[in-house]
Structure formats: C-alpha cells, structure tokens
Design an enzyme around this catalytic site. Structure first.
Site, PDB file in Angstrom:
ATOM      1  N   ASP A 251       0.838  -1.200   0.000  1.00 51.54           N
ATOM      2  CA  ASP A 251       0.000   0.000   0.000  1.00 51.54           C
ATOM      3  C   ASP A 251       0.876   1.254   0.000  1.00 51.54           C
ATOM      4  O   ASP A 251       2.040   1.206   0.407  1.00 51.54           O
ATOM      5  CB  ASP A 251      -0.880   0.039   1.258  1.00 51.54           C
ATOM      6  CG  ASP A 251      -1.862  -1.115   1.294  1.00 51.54           C
ATOM      7  OD1 ASP A 251      -2.143  -1.689   0.231  1.00 51.54           O
ATOM      8  OD2 ASP A 251      -2.327  -1.434   2.409  1.00 51.54           O
TER       9      ASP A 251
HETATM   10  N1  URA Z   1      -1.287  -5.888   3.942  1.00 50.18           N
HETATM   11  C1  URA Z   1      -1.754  -4.632   3.956  1.00 50.18           C
HETATM   12  O1  URA Z   1      -2.772  -4.345   4.560  1.00 50.18           O
HETATM   13  N2  URA Z   1      -1.071  -3.700   3.273  1.00 50.18           N
HETATM   14  C2  URA Z   1       0.080  -3.952   2.614  1.00 50.18           C
HETATM   15  O2  URA Z   1       0.678  -3.043   2.033  1.00 50.18           O
HETATM   16  C3  URA Z   1       0.564  -5.265   2.614  1.00 50.18           C
HETATM   17  C4  URA Z   1      -0.137  -6.222   3.285  1.00 50.18           C
END
Ligand code: URA
Length: 239
Positions: free
Chosen positions: A103
């Site tokens: 993310d």
């Molecule tokens: N899980 C999440 O919630 N975000 C990420 O970036 C990776 C795994």
C-alpha cells in the site's frame, strides 16, 4: 545476439541511438572496432567495450527496495510518485516492475525485477510464499487474536483467509497500543489491515520485512535499493 540489441538491452540507449554509436566506431568486440549493428556477439563470452568501458551482459535484473511511505507500487503514474521513480537514470529500465504491491502507506521490502517467471512464482496463490510484516496497532492484541489468526479469519464480512502466524511483540496497556509481527501465506488486498480490523483493532504503521527467504536488510535506508546478491537470489528461489 545482434550488437545493437546487446547494447540497447544493457541500457546504453534506444536501438536507433546505439546503432549510431556503433557506426561512429565507439564499440569494440574482442579488441576490434565493429561498425556493423548486425554483428553477432556471444553475450557471455565476447568482450564488448563501449567508449572504453567493458560491458557485462545481464538479462535479468533483481533489486530489493526499502519502499518508503507515499509512493505507489506501480511502474508509472500521472499523479503519484511510483517505486520506479525512485530509481536512478542509470539503473532504470522500462521492463522493470514491482513484484506484487505494498500500500502507499506501507514501508519495507519490495522486489523490483524484469523476471516475469520469478514474479509469477512468488505471487502464485498455489506456492504460498511467506510474507512477514511488522506492524503497530491501535488497540491491545490478545492471545485470543493469536488463536483466531492461527485458525484463519473472515475479513470484510465474507473473505476467508488462510491461517496466519501472529506474534505479539509488545503491548502498551496504558496507551492501548500493540506491536506485532505477522506471517501470511497469501497476499489479499490490504490483508494485514483487514485481518487486524477483523479483530476490532487498527494498523497504524506497516512494514514488510521478509518475502520467502529474503529479508529486508537493516542497512538499506528507506527509499534506497540495490541489486540482490547471488545468495539472496538463491534464497528467494528456494535453492
Ligand atoms: N497488507 C496490507 O494491509 N497492506 C500492505 O501493504 C501489505 C499487506
């Protein structure tokens, strides 16, 4: 392989540009100036010199990046800074892409490569390659949560996750916060955040620290990257 392709593959310019360099006599193969772009080179055994510099042919590129917050896991975007924007001009290649996604607000280990096969193997749901995360949580994580994660959770109301190994690193009861480590065997969208939300708490900071046998090295600053070593590549391939 044709000499112009060899040089273009190694990032010395477009096919057209490198043809120009070859015609100008800037390229030597095994000590002899070669002016034909069609000249066939044996990419691993011939000695190619461009403007005095010996070129080692490399087909597959593997970088590990310590992704900072605020950049997106894409190759290009009109509005947002991408993980490929962090690459220096001399390392950038159009065929590089990130293996999976973190993310925008997640930090940590992200593999960047042009090897589609390895990427596919690492991301394939059938392979269950482990991904390990470290997170800060708003709320107190409990032994019941550990058990619930270990059994697999239903997230966002209707999605079943595989069992995941939750370790509570520390809890601050007074502040009602926790630090956790979590090992997943799959990669659902926002999975860590949604698993923590499923037990009524919230991720406030997230970092990926491992993918398969590849760990985020401690000496790589946020926003920095380097090529994988042979050992790291072998570890990633499970060799
Ligand atoms: N899980 C999440 O919630 N975000 C990420 O970036 C990776 C795994």
């Amino acid at each position: 392989m044709r000499l112009d392709k060899f040089l273009a593959d190694m990032g010395f310019g477009s096919r057209k540009e490198v043809k120009g360099f070859i015609k100008k006599g800037l390229v030597q193969v095994n000590g002899v100036v070669v002016k034909s772009d069609k000249f066939q080179v044996a990419e691993t055994s011939d000695q190619v010199i461009f403007e005095g510099e010996q070129i080692t042919y490399q087909k597959d590129f593997y970088y590990l990046l310590n992704k900072p917050q605020g950049v997106i896991s894409a190759t290009q975007d009109n509005h947002e800074e991408t993980v490929l924007d962090l690459f220096a001009d001399e390392d950038y290649r159009e065929d590089l892409f990130p293996v999976g996604r973190l993310d925008k607000d997640t930090e940590g280990l992200l593999l960047i490569t042009n090897d589609g096969l390895l990427s596919h193997q690492l991301l394939s749901p059938k392979k269950h390659v482990e991904k390990e995360y470290y997170a800060h949580v708003s709320g107190v994580m409990t032994d019941e949560d550990v058990k619930a994660f270990d059994e697999g959770l239903v997230i966002s109301g209707d999605e079943q996750t595989l069992p995941a190994k939750l370790t509570i690193v520390s809890v601050d009861e007074a502040m009602s916060t926790s630090k956790i480590s979590l090992v997943l065997h799959e990669g659902k969208f926002h999975q860590v955040k949604r698993m923590v939300a499923a037990v009524g708490k919230e991720v406030t900071y997230l970092k990926r620290v491992r993918m398969g046998n590849l760990y985020l090295p401690e000496d790589i600053q946020l926003g920095s990257y380097r090529q994988l070593t042979e050992e790291e590549l072998k570890a990633l391939r499970g060799e």
